[in-house]
Design an enzyme around this catalytic site. Structure first.
Site, short mmCIF file in Angstrom:
data_model
loop_
_atom_site.label_atom_id
_atom_site.label_comp_id
_atom_site.label_asym_id
_atom_site.label_seq_id
_atom_site.Cartn_x
_atom_site.Cartn_y
_atom_site.Cartn_z
N HIS A 38 0.98 -1.30 -0.06
CA HIS A 38 -0.20 -0.14 0.08
C HIS A 38 0.98 1.30 0.03
CE1 HIS A 38 -3.58 -2.54 0.68
NE2 HIS A 38 -4.35 -1.21 0.52
N LYS A 103 -9.41 -8.96 8.09
CA LYS A 103 -9.94 -9.39 9.47
C LYS A 103 -9.76 -7.97 10.58
CE LYS A 103 -5.94 -11.59 11.29
NZ LYS A 103 -5.37 -12.89 12.12
#
Length: 186
Positions: A38, A103
Protein backbone atom coordinates in the site's frame (compact mmCIF):
# COMPACT_ATOMS: atom_id res chain seq x y z
CA UNK A 1 -28.57 -12.57 6.22
CA UNK A 2 -28.58 -13.23 2.50
CA UNK A 3 -26.15 -15.10 0.27
CA UNK A 4 -24.70 -13.72 -2.96
CA UNK A 5 -22.41 -14.97 -5.71
CA UNK A 6 -20.59 -12.00 -7.25
CA UNK A 7 -18.07 -11.70 -10.05
CA UNK A 8 -15.37 -9.04 -10.09
CA UNK A 9 -14.97 -6.25 -10.97
CA UNK A 10 -17.78 -5.21 -8.62
CA UNK A 11 -20.32 -2.56 -9.57
CA UNK A 12 -22.38 -0.07 -7.60
CA UNK A 13 -25.38 -2.39 -8.10
CA UNK A 14 -23.43 -5.30 -6.59
CA UNK A 15 -22.46 -3.22 -3.56
CA UNK A 16 -25.85 -1.63 -2.95
CA UNK A 17 -27.56 -5.00 -2.48
CA UNK A 18 -25.17 -6.05 0.32
CA UNK A 19 -25.80 -5.62 4.05
CA UNK A 20 -23.63 -6.35 7.07
CA UNK A 21 -23.89 -10.05 7.82
CA UNK A 22 -24.47 -11.19 4.25
CA UNK A 23 -22.39 -14.08 2.93
CA UNK A 24 -20.69 -13.53 -0.43
CA UNK A 25 -18.88 -15.96 -2.69
CA UNK A 26 -16.47 -14.04 -4.93
CA UNK A 27 -15.45 -15.15 -8.41
CA UNK A 28 -12.99 -13.57 -10.82
CA UNK A 29 -9.91 -11.47 -10.14
CA UNK A 30 -8.91 -10.01 -6.78
CA UNK A 31 -5.58 -8.40 -5.84
CA UNK A 32 -3.37 -8.84 -2.80
CA UNK A 33 -1.74 -5.95 -0.96
CA UNK A 34 -0.63 -5.44 2.61
CA UNK A 35 0.84 -2.36 4.25
CA UNK A 36 4.23 -2.38 2.48
CA UNK A 37 2.53 -2.70 -0.91
CA UNK A 38 0.00 0.00 0.00
CA UNK A 39 2.86 2.41 0.76
CA UNK A 40 4.30 1.73 -2.68
CA UNK A 41 0.88 2.15 -4.33
CA UNK A 42 0.51 5.54 -2.60
CA UNK A 43 3.95 6.54 -3.92
CA UNK A 44 2.86 5.72 -7.46
CA UNK A 45 -0.31 7.78 -7.04
CA UNK A 46 1.64 10.70 -5.51
CA UNK A 47 3.95 10.73 -8.55
CA UNK A 48 1.03 10.51 -10.99
CA UNK A 49 2.11 7.06 -12.19
CA UNK A 50 -0.19 4.20 -13.14
CA UNK A 51 -1.02 1.50 -10.65
CA UNK A 52 -0.26 -2.14 -11.54
CA UNK A 53 -3.99 -2.90 -11.67
CA UNK A 54 -7.25 -1.10 -12.40
CA UNK A 55 -8.83 0.28 -9.22
CA UNK A 56 -12.33 0.69 -10.67
CA UNK A 57 -14.45 -2.09 -9.19
CA UNK A 58 -11.50 -3.96 -7.71
CA UNK A 59 -11.26 -6.03 -4.55
CA UNK A 60 -8.04 -5.92 -2.51
CA UNK A 61 -7.28 -8.84 -0.20
CA UNK A 62 -5.03 -8.05 2.76
CA UNK A 63 -2.91 -11.18 2.68
CA UNK A 64 0.73 -12.26 2.55
CA UNK A 65 0.42 -15.86 1.34
CA UNK A 66 2.88 -18.61 2.12
CA UNK A 67 4.89 -20.20 -0.72
CA UNK A 68 2.94 -22.42 -3.09
CA UNK A 69 3.32 -26.14 -2.48
CA UNK A 70 3.92 -28.47 -5.42
CA UNK A 71 0.97 -28.43 -7.81
CA UNK A 72 -0.81 -25.45 -6.22
CA UNK A 73 -0.91 -21.80 -7.35
CA UNK A 74 -0.50 -20.45 -3.81
CA UNK A 75 0.15 -21.52 -0.23
CA UNK A 76 -1.97 -20.71 2.79
CA UNK A 77 -3.72 -17.38 2.19
CA UNK A 78 -5.39 -16.19 5.37
CA UNK A 79 -6.36 -12.55 5.99
CA UNK A 80 -4.20 -10.12 7.89
CA UNK A 81 -5.43 -7.46 10.30
CA UNK A 82 -7.02 -4.68 8.28
CA UNK A 83 -6.42 -1.62 10.46
CA UNK A 84 -2.84 -1.36 9.16
CA UNK A 85 -4.32 -0.32 5.79
CA UNK A 86 -6.81 2.19 7.26
CA UNK A 87 -4.70 5.24 6.43
CA UNK A 88 -4.60 4.19 2.75
CA UNK A 89 -8.09 2.76 2.18
CA UNK A 90 -10.15 5.99 1.92
CA UNK A 91 -7.99 7.26 -0.95
CA UNK A 92 -8.25 3.98 -2.85
CA UNK A 93 -12.02 3.82 -2.35
CA UNK A 94 -12.33 7.38 -3.66
CA UNK A 95 -10.48 6.21 -6.80
CA UNK A 96 -12.82 3.28 -7.45
CA UNK A 97 -11.89 0.34 -5.20
CA UNK A 98 -15.15 -1.41 -4.32
CA UNK A 99 -14.08 -3.81 -1.57
CA UNK A 100 -11.34 -5.00 0.70
CA UNK A 101 -10.98 -8.33 2.47
CA UNK A 102 -9.28 -8.76 5.82
CA UNK A 103 -10.00 -9.34 9.48
CA UNK A 104 -10.76 -7.05 12.37
CA UNK A 105 -12.47 -3.69 12.77
CA UNK A 106 -12.04 -0.65 10.50
CA UNK A 107 -11.59 2.98 11.48
CA UNK A 108 -14.36 5.59 11.32
CA UNK A 109 -12.59 7.15 8.30
CA UNK A 110 -12.72 3.86 6.39
CA UNK A 111 -16.38 3.30 7.28
CA UNK A 112 -17.19 6.83 6.07
CA UNK A 113 -15.28 6.17 2.81
CA UNK A 114 -17.32 3.00 2.26
CA UNK A 115 -20.54 5.01 2.50
CA UNK A 116 -19.28 7.91 0.38
CA UNK A 117 -17.97 5.64 -2.39
CA UNK A 118 -20.45 2.74 -2.43
CA UNK A 119 -17.97 0.17 -1.19
CA UNK A 120 -17.83 -2.64 1.38
CA UNK A 121 -15.43 -4.33 3.75
CA UNK A 122 -15.47 -8.13 3.71
CA UNK A 123 -14.17 -10.35 6.48
CA UNK A 124 -12.43 -13.63 5.76
CA UNK A 125 -11.96 -16.27 8.42
CA UNK A 126 -8.64 -15.87 10.21
CA UNK A 127 -6.79 -19.14 10.82
CA UNK A 128 -8.32 -20.74 7.72
CA UNK A 129 -5.61 -19.78 5.21
CA UNK A 130 -5.11 -23.30 3.90
CA UNK A 131 -8.84 -23.73 3.36
CA UNK A 132 -9.20 -20.30 1.71
CA UNK A 133 -6.32 -21.12 -0.65
CA UNK A 134 -8.46 -23.93 -2.08
CA UNK A 135 -10.66 -21.21 -3.63
CA UNK A 136 -7.67 -19.62 -5.40
CA UNK A 137 -7.23 -21.21 -8.82
CA UNK A 138 -4.40 -18.97 -10.12
CA UNK A 139 -1.90 -16.51 -8.64
CA UNK A 140 0.62 -14.23 -10.32
CA UNK A 141 2.92 -11.55 -8.88
CA UNK A 142 2.22 -8.34 -10.82
CA UNK A 143 4.14 -5.72 -8.81
CA UNK A 144 6.75 -5.20 -6.11
CA UNK A 145 8.29 -8.67 -6.33
CA UNK A 146 10.99 -7.47 -3.91
CA UNK A 147 8.36 -7.52 -1.13
CA UNK A 148 8.19 -11.32 -1.18
CA UNK A 149 4.92 -12.45 0.42
CA UNK A 150 3.73 -8.83 0.44
CA UNK A 151 4.12 -8.38 -3.33
CA UNK A 152 0.97 -7.46 -5.22
CA UNK A 153 -0.60 -10.56 -6.74
CA UNK A 154 -3.46 -11.06 -9.16
CA UNK A 155 -5.54 -13.94 -7.84
CA UNK A 156 -8.22 -15.78 -9.75
CA UNK A 157 -10.79 -16.98 -7.24
CA UNK A 158 -13.74 -19.35 -7.43
CA UNK A 159 -16.42 -19.18 -4.75
CA UNK A 160 -14.10 -17.39 -2.33
CA UNK A 161 -16.17 -17.10 0.90
CA UNK A 162 -16.39 -13.73 2.67
CA UNK A 163 -18.76 -12.02 5.08
CA UNK A 164 -19.92 -8.41 4.77
CA UNK A 165 -18.59 -6.68 7.89
CA UNK A 166 -19.18 -3.04 6.89
CA UNK A 167 -21.70 -2.19 4.18
CA UNK A 168 -22.16 1.00 2.16
CA UNK A 169 -25.07 2.12 4.36
CA UNK A 170 -23.13 2.31 7.63
CA UNK A 171 -24.01 -1.22 8.74
CA UNK A 172 -21.34 -2.77 10.96
CA UNK A 173 -21.52 -6.46 11.82
CA UNK A 174 -19.17 -5.94 14.76
CA UNK A 175 -21.60 -3.41 16.27
CA UNK A 176 -24.50 -5.87 16.28
CA UNK A 177 -25.40 -7.04 19.78
CA UNK A 178 -25.24 -10.81 19.26
CA UNK A 179 -22.28 -11.94 17.21
CA UNK A 180 -22.27 -15.46 18.63
CA UNK A 181 -24.62 -16.58 15.84
CA UNK A 182 -21.89 -16.01 13.26
CA UNK A 183 -18.87 -16.92 15.43
CA UNK A 184 -17.52 -13.34 15.64
CA UNK A 185 -18.03 -12.88 19.36
CA UNK A 186 -14.38 -13.54 20.27
Amino acid sequence: MAEYHLTTPLTDNDILQLRAGDVVFLNGIIYTARDAAHKKLMGLLDRGEELPFELEGCVIYYVGPSPAPEGRPIGAAGPTTSYRMDSFAPRLHALGQKASIGKGKRSPAVKAALQENKAVYFGATGGAGALLSECIVAAEVIAFDELGPEAVRRLTVKDFPVLVINDSFGGDLYAQPDLSAVGLDK
